[in-house]
Scaffold this motif. Structure first.
Motif, PDB file in Angstrom:
ATOM      1  N   ALA A   1       0.840  -1.201   0.000  1.00  0.00           N
ATOM      2  CA  ALA A   1       0.000   0.000   0.000  1.00  0.00           C
ATOM      3  C   ALA A   1       0.870   1.242   0.000  1.00  0.00           C
ATOM      4  O   ALA A   1       1.984   1.237   0.528  1.00  0.00           O
ATOM      5  N   VAL A   2       0.335   2.298  -0.590  1.00  0.00           N
ATOM      6  CA  VAL A   2       1.035   3.581  -0.685  1.00  0.00           C
ATOM      7  C   VAL A   2       0.098   4.677  -0.209  1.00  0.00           C
ATOM      8  O   VAL A   2      -1.097   4.696  -0.542  1.00  0.00           O
ATOM      9  N   ASP A   3       0.641   5.583   0.583  1.00  0.00           N
ATOM     10  CA  ASP A   3      -0.107   6.755   1.056  1.00  0.00           C
ATOM     11  C   ASP A   3      -0.798   7.411  -0.145  1.00  0.00           C
ATOM     12  O   ASP A   3      -0.145   7.704  -1.160  1.00  0.00           O
ATOM     13  N   PRO A   4      -2.119   7.620  -0.086  1.00  0.00           N
ATOM     14  CA  PRO A   4      -2.828   8.217  -1.228  1.00  0.00           C
ATOM     15  C   PRO A   4      -2.205   9.514  -1.736  1.00  0.00           C
ATOM     16  O   PRO A   4      -2.270   9.817  -2.929  1.00  0.00           O
ATOM     17  N   ARG A   5      -1.564  10.274  -0.848  1.00  0.00           N
ATOM     18  CA  ARG A   5      -0.948  11.542  -1.259  1.00  0.00           C
ATOM     19  C   ARG A   5       0.334  11.320  -2.050  1.00  0.00           C
ATOM     20  O   ARG A   5       0.838  12.245  -2.697  1.00  0.00           O
ATOM     21  N   MET A   6       0.899  10.100  -1.995  1.00  0.00           N
ATOM     22  CA  MET A   6       2.176   9.813  -2.641  1.00  0.00           C
ATOM     23  C   MET A   6       2.054   8.788  -3.757  1.00  0.00           C
ATOM     24  O   MET A   6       3.062   8.275  -4.241  1.00  0.00           O
ATOM     25  N   GLN A   7       0.844   8.491  -4.154  1.00  0.00           N
ATOM     26  CA  GLN A   7       0.657   7.526  -5.234  1.00  0.00           C
ATOM     27  C   GLN A   7       1.081   8.117  -6.577  1.00  0.00           C
ATOM     28  O   GLN A   7       1.164   9.323  -6.738  1.00  0.00           O
ATOM     29  N   HIS A   8       1.383   7.216  -7.514  1.00  0.00           N
ATOM     30  CA  HIS A   8       1.827   7.583  -8.869  1.00  0.00           C
ATOM     31  C   HIS A   8       3.218   8.221  -8.854  1.00  0.00           C
ATOM     32  O   HIS A   8       3.539   9.041  -9.707  1.00  0.00           O
ATOM     33  N   HIS A   9       4.037   7.844  -7.863  1.00  0.00           N
ATOM     34  CA  HIS A   9       5.421   8.300  -7.805  1.00  0.00           C
ATOM     35  C   HIS A   9       6.397   7.121  -7.857  1.00  0.00           C
ATOM     36  O   HIS A   9       7.568   7.282  -7.526  1.00  0.00           O
ATOM     37  N   GLY A  10       5.902   5.956  -8.238  1.00  0.00           N
ATOM     38  CA  GLY A  10       6.772   4.787  -8.381  1.00  0.00           C
ATOM     39  C   GLY A  10       7.070   4.047  -7.086  1.00  0.00           C
ATOM     40  O   GLY A  10       7.914   3.132  -7.077  1.00  0.00           O
ATOM     41  N   ILE A  11       6.396   4.400  -6.000  1.00  0.00           N
ATOM     42  CA  ILE A  11       6.690   3.767  -4.714  1.00  0.00           C
ATOM     43  C   ILE A  11       6.226   2.318  -4.689  1.00  0.00           C
ATOM     44  O   ILE A  11       6.940   1.424  -4.210  1.00  0.00           O
ATOM     45  N   ALA A  12       5.037   2.048  -5.209  1.00  0.00           N
ATOM     46  CA  ALA A  12       4.537   0.669  -5.237  1.00  0.00           C
ATOM     47  C   ALA A  12       5.461  -0.208  -6.078  1.00  0.00           C
ATOM     48  O   ALA A  12       5.758  -1.359  -5.714  1.00  0.00           O
ATOM     49  N   ALA A  13       5.937   0.330  -7.196  1.00  0.00           N
ATOM     50  CA  ALA A  13       6.853  -0.430  -8.049  1.00  0.00           C
ATOM     51  C   ALA A  13       8.174  -0.703  -7.333  1.00  0.00           C
ATOM     52  O   ALA A  13       8.753  -1.788  -7.451  1.00  0.00           O
ATOM     53  N   LEU A  14       8.666   0.278  -6.584  1.00  0.00           N
ATOM     54  CA  LEU A  14       9.892   0.085  -5.810  1.00  0.00           C
ATOM     55  C   LEU A  14       9.732  -1.064  -4.828  1.00  0.00           C
ATOM     56  O   LEU A  14      10.594  -1.951  -4.733  1.00  0.00           O
ATOM     57  N   LEU A  15       8.637  -1.066  -4.076  1.00  0.00           N
ATOM     58  CA  LEU A  15       8.387  -2.112  -3.091  1.00  0.00           C
ATOM     59  C   LEU A  15       8.235  -3.472  -3.767  1.00  0.00           C
ATOM     60  O   LEU A  15       8.799  -4.474  -3.314  1.00  0.00           O
ATOM     61  N   MET A  16       7.482  -3.508  -4.844  1.00  0.00           N
ATOM     62  CA  MET A  16       7.267  -4.770  -5.546  1.00  0.00           C
ATOM     63  C   MET A  16       8.567  -5.298  -6.141  1.00  0.00           C
ATOM     64  O   MET A  16       8.867  -6.507  -6.051  1.00  0.00           O
ATOM     65  N   ASN A  17       9.358  -4.435  -6.746  1.00  0.00           N
ATOM     66  CA  ASN A  17      10.604  -4.881  -7.357  1.00  0.00           C
ATOM     67  C   ASN A  17      11.582  -5.459  -6.329  1.00  0.00           C
ATOM     68  O   ASN A  17      12.327  -6.393  -6.637  1.00  0.00           O
ATOM     69  N   GLU A  18      11.577  -4.916  -5.123  1.00  0.00           N
ATOM     70  CA  GLU A  18      12.438  -5.469  -4.078  1.00  0.00           C
ATOM     71  C   GLU A  18      12.009  -6.888  -3.712  1.00  0.00           C
ATOM     72  O   GLU A  18      12.852  -7.770  -3.525  1.00  0.00           O
ATOM     73  N   ALA A  19      10.704  -7.101  -3.609  1.00  0.00           N
ATOM     74  CA  ALA A  19      10.205  -8.451  -3.325  1.00  0.00           C
ATOM     75  C   ALA A  19      10.557  -9.405  -4.461  1.00  0.00           C
ATOM     76  O   ALA A  19      10.986 -10.543  -4.233  1.00  0.00           O
ATOM     77  N   ILE A  20      10.403  -8.927  -5.683  1.00  0.00           N
ATOM     78  CA  ILE A  20      10.700  -9.773  -6.843  1.00  0.00           C
ATOM     79  C   ILE A  20      12.187 -10.091  -6.918  1.00  0.00           C
ATOM     80  O   ILE A  20      12.580 -11.233  -7.196  1.00  0.00           O
ATOM     81  N   ASP A  21      13.033  -9.094  -6.667  1.00  0.00           N
ATOM     82  CA  ASP A  21      14.488  -9.333  -6.697  1.00  0.00           C
ATOM     83  C   ASP A  21      14.895 -10.367  -5.654  1.00  0.00           C
ATOM     84  O   ASP A  21      15.708 -11.252  -5.917  1.00  0.00           O
ATOM     85  N   TYR A  22      14.326 -10.246  -4.459  1.00  0.00           N
ATOM     86  CA  TYR A  22      14.653 -11.212  -3.402  1.00  0.00           C
ATOM     87  C   TYR A  22      14.185 -12.615  -3.806  1.00  0.00           C
ATOM     88  O   TYR A  22      14.921 -13.599  -3.646  1.00  0.00           O
ATOM     89  N   ALA A  23      12.962 -12.703  -4.326  1.00  0.00           N
ATOM     90  CA  ALA A  23      12.428 -13.999  -4.742  1.00  0.00           C
ATOM     91  C   ALA A  23      13.272 -14.607  -5.863  1.00  0.00           C
ATOM     92  O   ALA A  23      13.533 -15.814  -5.874  1.00  0.00           O
TER      93      ALA A  23
END
Length: 211
Positions: free
Chosen positions: A142-164
């Protein structure tokens, strides 16, 4: 899971994350289904996220994009060993607290009844079908509604994917909002199945195969 790019959440951070989750899921189909009364939902959801984060801090791993806590990723690493007594004590405490809140905020017991009927939407039991312990399960992204569309969700997801990818692990997650599917599909997730049980609510069960 570990990460040298993400911030490992500390207990002092939990109230801020609980408030953010309350905003992010204010109109989530799951909560609107289980708690149809808007006023009861308004009162209950902060308590529910408090219970969740308290439990997950003890049993899972919680990361944020930065110490500013603009986005959160809650992960259960199914490959890691765990203390079964500690795990079940944390789960039992959270369940007791949750049920107490449900009864207090709705003495008619209708909301408690909904949560009991909707248990399969809440416990990720569908992952038992995967027979895969080399797996990350994403509980919250989840991303703070005020900070959405700044690539934060992608950053979090990519870290999980890289670890996996480094550990040759499957990733699983569920969503109750069909609008979220394109986001996950762009990261290589596919719909494993769609659950619909006791409610006219669809739970989309997604997996990303070992790469």
């Amino acid at each position: 899971m570990d990460s040298d790019k993400l911030y490992k959440v500390e207990r002092k951070d939990l109230p801020q994350l609980e408030a953010m989750l309350n905003q992010c899921f204010a109109h989530d189909p799951l909560y609107e289904t289980l708690i149809p009364d808007p006023e009861i939902r308004r009162r209950l959801m902060p308590e529910l996220f408090h219970c969740d984060m308290d439990e997950f801090y003890e049993t899972c791993e919680i990361f944020a994009d930065s110490p500013e806590l603009n986005g959160v990723l809650v992960v259960s690493d199914e490959a890691e060993p765990y203390n079964i007594f500690h795990y079940f004590m944390a789960e039992a405490k959270a369940t007791l607290h949750t049920d107490t809140c449900l009864i207090r905020e709705d003495p008619s017991l209708k909301t408690l009844h909904n949560f009991l009927k909707g248990e399969d939407y809440l416990n990720s039991s569908w992952t038992d079908q995967l027979h895969q312990k080399q797996r990350l399960h994403l509980i919250y992204l989840a991303v703070d509604p005020r900070m959405q569309h700044h690539g934060i969700a992608a950053l979090l997801m990519n870290e999980a994917i890289d670890y996996a990818a480094r550990h040759r692990m499957m990733i699983s997650l569920e969503t109750h909002n069909e609008k979220n599917l394109p986001f996950y599909q762009q990261f290589g997730f596919k719909v494993y199945g769609i659950m619909k049980k006791n409610f006219p609510l669809k739970q989309y069960c997604l997996i990303r195969e070992v790469q």
